[in-house]
Design an enzyme around this catalytic site. Sequence first.
Site, mmCIF file in Angstrom:
data_model
loop_
_atom_site.group_PDB
_atom_site.id
_atom_site.type_symbol
_atom_site.label_atom_id
_atom_site.label_comp_id
_atom_site.label_asym_id
_atom_site.label_seq_id
_atom_site.Cartn_x
_atom_site.Cartn_y
_atom_site.Cartn_z
ATOM 1 N N ARG A 224 0.852 -1.194 0.000
ATOM 2 C CA ARG A 224 0.000 0.000 0.000
ATOM 3 C C ARG A 224 0.895 1.255 0.000
ATOM 4 N NH1 ARG A 224 -3.520 -2.729 -1.659
ATOM 5 N NH2 ARG A 224 -5.422 -3.370 -0.577
ATOM 6 N N HIS A 272 -1.220 0.419 -9.786
ATOM 7 C CA HIS A 272 -1.884 -0.525 -8.863
ATOM 8 C C HIS A 272 -2.447 -1.738 -9.628
ATOM 9 C CE1 HIS A 272 -4.032 -0.816 -4.721
ATOM 10 N NE2 HIS A 272 -3.803 -2.022 -5.228
HETATM 11 P P1 NAP Z 1 -1.608 -11.855 4.647
HETATM 12 O O1 NAP Z 1 -1.757 -13.248 4.157
HETATM 13 O O2 NAP Z 1 -2.567 -11.341 5.657
HETATM 14 O O3 NAP Z 1 -0.109 -11.710 5.200
HETATM 15 C C1 NAP Z 1 0.338 -10.581 5.876
HETATM 16 C C2 NAP Z 1 1.751 -10.826 6.376
HETATM 17 O O4 NAP Z 1 2.223 -9.595 6.972
HETATM 18 C C3 NAP Z 1 1.809 -11.894 7.468
HETATM 19 O O5 NAP Z 1 2.970 -12.676 7.313
HETATM 20 C C4 NAP Z 1 1.892 -11.070 8.762
HETATM 21 O O6 NAP Z 1 2.572 -11.702 9.828
HETATM 22 C C5 NAP Z 1 2.716 -9.887 8.274
HETATM 23 N N1 NAP Z 1 2.518 -8.727 9.177
HETATM 24 C C6 NAP Z 1 1.382 -8.079 9.479
HETATM 25 N N2 NAP Z 1 1.604 -7.097 10.378
HETATM 26 C C7 NAP Z 1 2.924 -7.146 10.650
HETATM 27 C C8 NAP Z 1 3.773 -6.426 11.515
HETATM 28 N N3 NAP Z 1 3.300 -5.438 12.302
HETATM 29 N N4 NAP Z 1 5.089 -6.758 11.556
HETATM 30 C C9 NAP Z 1 5.575 -7.771 10.798
HETATM 31 N N5 NAP Z 1 4.817 -8.505 9.952
HETATM 32 C C10 NAP Z 1 3.515 -8.203 9.876
HETATM 33 O O7 NAP Z 1 -1.657 -10.815 3.430
HETATM 34 P P2 NAP Z 1 -1.415 -11.111 1.868
HETATM 35 O O8 NAP Z 1 -2.587 -11.792 1.303
HETATM 36 O O9 NAP Z 1 -0.078 -11.735 1.699
HETATM 37 O O10 NAP Z 1 -1.422 -9.611 1.284
HETATM 38 C C11 NAP Z 1 -0.521 -8.617 1.755
HETATM 39 C C12 NAP Z 1 -0.947 -7.240 1.253
HETATM 40 O O11 NAP Z 1 -0.682 -7.104 -0.140
HETATM 41 C C13 NAP Z 1 -2.449 -6.942 1.335
HETATM 42 O O12 NAP Z 1 -2.819 -6.536 2.636
HETATM 43 C C14 NAP Z 1 -2.633 -5.829 0.323
HETATM 44 O O13 NAP Z 1 -2.516 -4.576 0.946
HETATM 45 C C15 NAP Z 1 -1.450 -6.019 -0.643
HETATM 46 N N6 NAP Z 1 -1.925 -6.331 -2.000
HETATM 47 C C16 NAP Z 1 -1.588 -5.499 -3.044
HETATM 48 C C17 NAP Z 1 -2.003 -5.795 -4.324
HETATM 49 C C18 NAP Z 1 -1.614 -4.944 -5.494
HETATM 50 O O14 NAP Z 1 -2.151 -5.126 -6.587
HETATM 51 N N7 NAP Z 1 -0.664 -4.049 -5.354
HETATM 52 C C19 NAP Z 1 -2.791 -6.943 -4.570
HETATM 53 C C20 NAP Z 1 -3.096 -7.784 -3.507
HETATM 54 C C21 NAP Z 1 -2.658 -7.462 -2.210
HETATM 55 P P3 NAP Z 1 1.986 -13.025 10.533
HETATM 56 O O15 NAP Z 1 2.154 -14.125 9.485
HETATM 57 O O16 NAP Z 1 2.837 -13.217 11.696
HETATM 58 O O17 NAP Z 1 0.540 -12.756 10.839
#
Ligand code: NAP
Length: 309
Positions: A224, A272
């Site tokens: 983000r 994006h």
């Molecule tokens: P996810 O499965 O919820 O994984 C989030 C990861 O971040 C987890 O490993 C979590 O740790 C870690 N995390 C969260 N808070 C943290 C902190 N304070 N310190 C350290 N690590 C932390 O999410 P995802 O599905 O992989 O997606 C990630 C993000 O990508 C989404 O939230 C979205 O904003 C972004 N995204 C962007 C696009 C784009 O087109 N640009 C598309 C899709 C998604 P734990 O494993 O310990 O919980």
Amino acid sequence: MTLLLLGEFEDTQVWISAIKTHQPDLKIEVYPNFDNLADIDAVLVWMHPLGVIEKFSNLKVIISTGAGVDHILRDRNLPANIPIVRLVDKSLTSQMSEYIISAILHFHRQFADYKIQQNQQLWRGLSPRNTENCTVGILGLGVLGSDIAQKLNILGFSVRGWSRTPKILDNINCFSGETQLNLFLSECSVLVCLLPLTPETEGILNQNTFAALPQGAYLINVARGKHLVEEDLLTALTSGQLSGACLDVFPIEPLPENHPFWRHPQIIITPHIAAKTIPACVAPQIIAAVQKSQEGLQLNNQVDVSKGY
Ligand code: NAP
């Protein structure tokens, strides 16, 4: 049952026909054109107008059209007892990994430098870089972070990741928590941000983080826009602490016309699109969420609102 499309949708007809292919009798309405507030059972949302969701008295589920839910949680008046689910989808995951691999290989194989040489009609090989010696660090080892970590490992990069809670992943050097952040950063030639946007992660791509990376590191932000302190990126590029950046997300989208990033020679910008939801791929899980919420069953991919992701 009625599902309401609420917020910013590129093409509501594509969504409606994708969902109706799987469940023709589901009633689908598009905000603000619906009959009765009390008829709405489920909302499918992206950047919804604030102050609306709380008015649906029979709402049973809030479904994000994407993987992130920060766009939902920015609404301070969400009804507390309504579950929020996000999409976890193979096509989203593979698009994201393809994007990151493209950006890393562009940097690692020095395409930008070769383009400059091409403009000068200069035929000269640059020193090759050993892939094994290129450490890629992934901030966030969730659904998307762990997929790209494994794929980069197969390509021969040295891969490390950072998460909130400790993880064990084959061939990935895993770090967790604030206390291990600087140790994690210290070897990353490339830093990829795949964290959810929460109060803890906002602004994490800042001067201190850049200073902890090896000089000349490359930044990829696909999470983000608010993860990045934009001024700090410009300063780090000027000083040479960072050699370049590939950015897919911005605090204000579309990126304003006069923004300095547009013409910056060391920054690659995409609008994006790193991983875009394909309605036909996710329609079955949207329908499952609507049905399960109606029957009071446990939902897949339910967000933990207390964690913010
Ligand atoms: P996810 O499965 O919820 O994984 C989030 C990861 O971040 C987890 O490993 C979590 O740790 C870690 N995390 C969260 N808070 C943290 C902190 N304070 N310190 C350290 N690590 C932390 O999410 P995802 O599905 O992989 O997606 C990630 C993000 O990508 C989404 O939230 C979205 O904003 C972004 N995204 C962007 C696009 C784009 O087109 N640009 C598309 C899709 C998604 P734990 O494993 O310990 O919980």
